[in-house]
Motif scaffolding. Structure first.
Motif, PDB file in Angstrom:
ATOM      1  N   GLY A  23       0.813  -1.208   0.000  1.00  0.00           N
ATOM      2  CA  GLY A  23       0.000   0.000   0.000  1.00  0.00           C
ATOM      3  C   GLY A  23       0.847   1.257   0.000  1.00  0.00           C
ATOM      4  O   GLY A  23       2.064   1.226   0.184  1.00  0.00           O
ATOM      5  N   LYS A  24       0.190   2.401  -0.182  1.00  0.00           N
ATOM      6  CA  LYS A  24       0.891   3.679  -0.270  1.00  0.00           C
ATOM      7  C   LYS A  24       0.928   4.440   1.055  1.00  0.00           C
ATOM      8  O   LYS A  24       1.405   5.568   1.110  1.00  0.00           O
ATOM      9  CB  LYS A  24       0.247   4.553  -1.356  1.00  0.00           C
ATOM     10  N   THR A  25       0.425   3.819   2.111  1.00  0.00           N
ATOM     11  CA  THR A  25       0.592   4.372   3.450  1.00  0.00           C
ATOM     12  C   THR A  25       1.542   3.472   4.213  1.00  0.00           C
ATOM     13  O   THR A  25       1.282   2.275   4.368  1.00  0.00           O
ATOM     14  CB  THR A  25      -0.745   4.464   4.202  1.00  0.00           C
ATOM     15  N   LEU A  46      -6.864  -4.088   5.122  1.00  0.00           N
ATOM     16  CA  LEU A  46      -6.216  -2.780   5.000  1.00  0.00           C
ATOM     17  C   LEU A  46      -5.095  -2.838   3.962  1.00  0.00           C
ATOM     18  O   LEU A  46      -3.913  -2.675   4.267  1.00  0.00           O
ATOM     19  CB  LEU A  46      -5.679  -2.341   6.362  1.00  0.00           C
ATOM     20  N   SER A  47      -5.489  -3.035   2.723  1.00  0.00           N
ATOM     21  CA  SER A  47      -4.513  -3.215   1.651  1.00  0.00           C
ATOM     22  C   SER A  47      -3.781  -1.922   1.303  1.00  0.00           C
ATOM     23  O   SER A  47      -2.780  -1.954   0.571  1.00  0.00           O
ATOM     24  CB  SER A  47      -5.199  -3.764   0.396  1.00  0.00           C
ATOM     25  N   HIS A  48      -4.255  -0.806   1.837  1.00  0.00           N
ATOM     26  CA  HIS A  48      -3.572   0.470   1.567  1.00  0.00           C
ATOM     27  C   HIS A  48      -2.341   0.654   2.450  1.00  0.00           C
ATOM     28  O   HIS A  48      -1.595   1.621   2.272  1.00  0.00           O
ATOM     29  CB  HIS A  48      -4.537   1.633   1.792  1.00  0.00           C
ATOM     30  N   LEU A  49      -2.117  -0.290   3.389  1.00  0.00           N
ATOM     31  CA  LEU A  49      -1.003  -0.163   4.321  1.00  0.00           C
ATOM     32  C   LEU A  49       0.177  -1.039   3.925  1.00  0.00           C
ATOM     33  O   LEU A  49       0.005  -2.146   3.428  1.00  0.00           O
ATOM     34  CB  LEU A  49      -1.441  -0.564   5.739  1.00  0.00           C
ATOM     35  N   THR A  50       1.357  -0.531   4.171  1.00  0.00           N
ATOM     36  CA  THR A  50       2.592  -1.311   4.136  1.00  0.00           C
ATOM     37  C   THR A  50       3.236  -1.185   5.515  1.00  0.00           C
ATOM     38  O   THR A  50       3.320  -0.080   6.061  1.00  0.00           O
ATOM     39  CB  THR A  50       3.560  -0.778   3.064  1.00  0.00           C
ATOM     40  N   TYR A  80       6.002   6.840  -0.406  1.00  0.00           N
ATOM     41  CA  TYR A  80       4.675   6.684   0.202  1.00  0.00           C
ATOM     42  C   TYR A  80       3.952   8.024   0.289  1.00  0.00           C
ATOM     43  O   TYR A  80       4.570   9.076   0.403  1.00  0.00           O
ATOM     44  CB  TYR A  80       4.801   6.059   1.599  1.00  0.00           C
ATOM     45  N   ASP A  81       2.627   7.934   0.253  1.00  0.00           N
ATOM     46  CA  ASP A  81       1.794   9.137   0.350  1.00  0.00           C
ATOM     47  C   ASP A  81       1.627   9.601   1.796  1.00  0.00           C
ATOM     48  O   ASP A  81       1.500  10.794   2.060  1.00  0.00           O
ATOM     49  CB  ASP A  81       0.408   8.872  -0.251  1.00  0.00           C
TER      50      ASP A  81
END
Length: 211
Positions: A23-25, A46-50, A80-81
């Motif tokens: 993800g980009k967060t 929460l696929s937007h998380l790394t 990352y954003d």
């Protein structure tokens, strides 16, 4: 098989976790929280998380936490954003908060993980000054984080000096695990303290990670 089933506590303690997710967060977390963050990512999609984790053993030298977080932010921020920092103050004397403000990273507003697992308002309201706390991770890693660093394996007579003013050990349980509860009870017995178990789940960590 879960995403975190093959990660050892020893690796999280000494090396942390390089990266999980795409993800980009970016979540920068203490290695002691890796399993909990991964469980929340799985449970809530929460696929937007790394996730990346710093070694949990940094808690034994809290002056090293802020520089390690800063190095991680500088290394990854271009990719990352958003950046979330899954730490409480953790003995940094406000330095970690100031660092996150400097780089625009969002941090959990809590003094430590005991507080945000139980819920910071609830924890503060209890006003417990004679309680010693364990989480799931710290119960499993009691010898590495408490017993040996304090020298109790070599000098058991120090026990009274360190824990003579404590009255009970409070196990803040993130999961329902009878074996882990028994481990925490043994820790209380070794310290000569009364035992209390409180089921907290993931507390404020869940709310911090979930949009």
């Amino acid at each position: 098989m879960s995403a975190h089933s093959d990660i050892s506590d020893e690796a999280l303690r000494e090396r942390g976790l390089v990266r999980f997710g795409a993800g980009k967060t970016l979540v920068i977390a203490c290695g002691a929280l890796a399993r909990e963050v991964l469980a929340l990512i799985e449970a809530n999609g929460l696929s937007h998380l790394t996730l990346t984790c710093l070694p949990a053993i940094l808690h034994n030298t809290p002056d090293k936490i802020t520089p390690a977080v800063e190095a991680t932010i500088l290394k990854h921020r271009a990719d990352y954003d958003h950046i979330l920092v899954a730490y409480g103050d953790c003995g940094t004397g406000g330095q970690l908060f100031d660092l996150c403000k400097k780089y625009g990273a969002q941090m959990i507003d809590a003094p430590h993980c005991y507080s945000f697992f139980e819920g910071s308002e609830v924890f503060a309201a209890r006003g417990e000054v004679t309680s010693f706390y364990l989480t799931d991770f710290l119960a499993r890693q009691f010898d590495a984080f408490v017993w040996r660093p304090l020298g109790l394996d070599r000098y058991p007579d120090l026990l009274e000096m360190y824990f003579g003013n404590y009255e009970k050990l409070v196990y803040l349980a993130q999961t329902e695990d009878a074996d882990l509860t028994a481990t925490a009870q043994r820790c209380a017995h070794r310290l000569g303290l009364a035992f209390e178990r409180r089921v907290t789940g993931y507390g404020d960590l869940d709310r911090f990670l979930t949009p």
